[in-house]
Design an enzyme around this catalytic site. Structure first.
Site, mmCIF file in Angstrom:
data_model
loop_
_atom_site.group_PDB
_atom_site.id
_atom_site.type_symbol
_atom_site.label_atom_id
_atom_site.label_comp_id
_atom_site.label_asym_id
_atom_site.label_seq_id
_atom_site.Cartn_x
_atom_site.Cartn_y
_atom_site.Cartn_z
ATOM 1 N N CYS A 1 49.354 84.131 16.255
ATOM 2 C CA CYS A 1 48.965 84.240 15.081
ATOM 3 C C CYS A 1 49.831 83.616 13.566
ATOM 4 O O CYS A 1 50.113 83.337 12.585
ATOM 5 C CB CYS A 1 50.569 85.859 14.905
ATOM 6 S SG CYS A 1 51.904 85.105 15.338
ATOM 7 N N CYS B 1 60.494 77.659 28.943
ATOM 8 C CA CYS B 1 59.211 77.058 30.257
ATOM 9 C C CYS B 1 58.241 77.463 29.211
ATOM 10 O O CYS B 1 57.098 79.154 29.250
ATOM 11 C CB CYS B 1 59.233 78.270 31.758
ATOM 12 S SG CYS B 1 57.835 76.842 32.333
ATOM 13 N N CYS C 1 52.275 79.517 17.217
ATOM 14 C CA CYS C 1 51.848 80.814 17.696
ATOM 15 C C CYS C 1 50.476 80.597 17.403
ATOM 16 O O CYS C 1 49.762 80.725 16.483
ATOM 17 C CB CYS C 1 52.419 82.103 17.457
ATOM 18 S SG CYS C 1 51.213 83.051 18.766
#
Length: 136
Positions: free
Chosen positions: A51, A122, A48
């Protein structure tokens, strides 16, 4: 699931680029076929961008020709949160980071891809940061 990352909107705006903020925090979508990882085939782990939580690996990435990076499964099921999304007059399943609640993209099923799960996560490239495997 580990520690949750919680920040104010001002903190997210200060840490993310305007495009990252628009996608990750405001559930936007980058333009198709423009993302950094759309056609990447290099081995690695996708984290991510907000984070740093581990989300996907290149082992589950496949070419769907849809314009965004596609994966058939996350690294661990509890690394993502799936939510019903009824925006834009359709019903879809939104994918969010379980650690910081950032928008990542959507997951679709039953499209006929030859993958173990018949799912297509996706995901917006701008929501990800890929790191190659550690040497040695």
């Amino acid at each position: 699931m580990g520690i949750k990352v919680r920040k104010t909107d001002a903190e997210w705006k200060a840490e993310l680029t305007p495009e990252e903020y628009a996608v990750l925090r405001k559930s936007g979508t980058e333009r198709a076929f423009t993302g950094e990882y759309t056609d990447t085939t290099a081995p690695g782990t996708y984290f991510c961008r907000a984070c740093g939580a581990s989300l996907f690996t290149s082992n589950e990435k496949f070419s769907s020709h849809c314009g965004w990076p596609s994966f058939y499964a996350p690294t661990e099921a509890d690394n993502v949160i799936l939510l019903e999304d009824r925006s834009f007059g359709s019903v879809r399943t939104e994918v969010r980071c379980a650690t910081c609640d950032s928008h990542l993209g959507h997951v679709f099923a039953g499209e006929g891809y030859a993958t173990p799960t018949d799912q297509r996560y996706c995901i917006n490239s701008v929501a990800l940061r890929m790191e190659p495997p550690a040497a040695g």
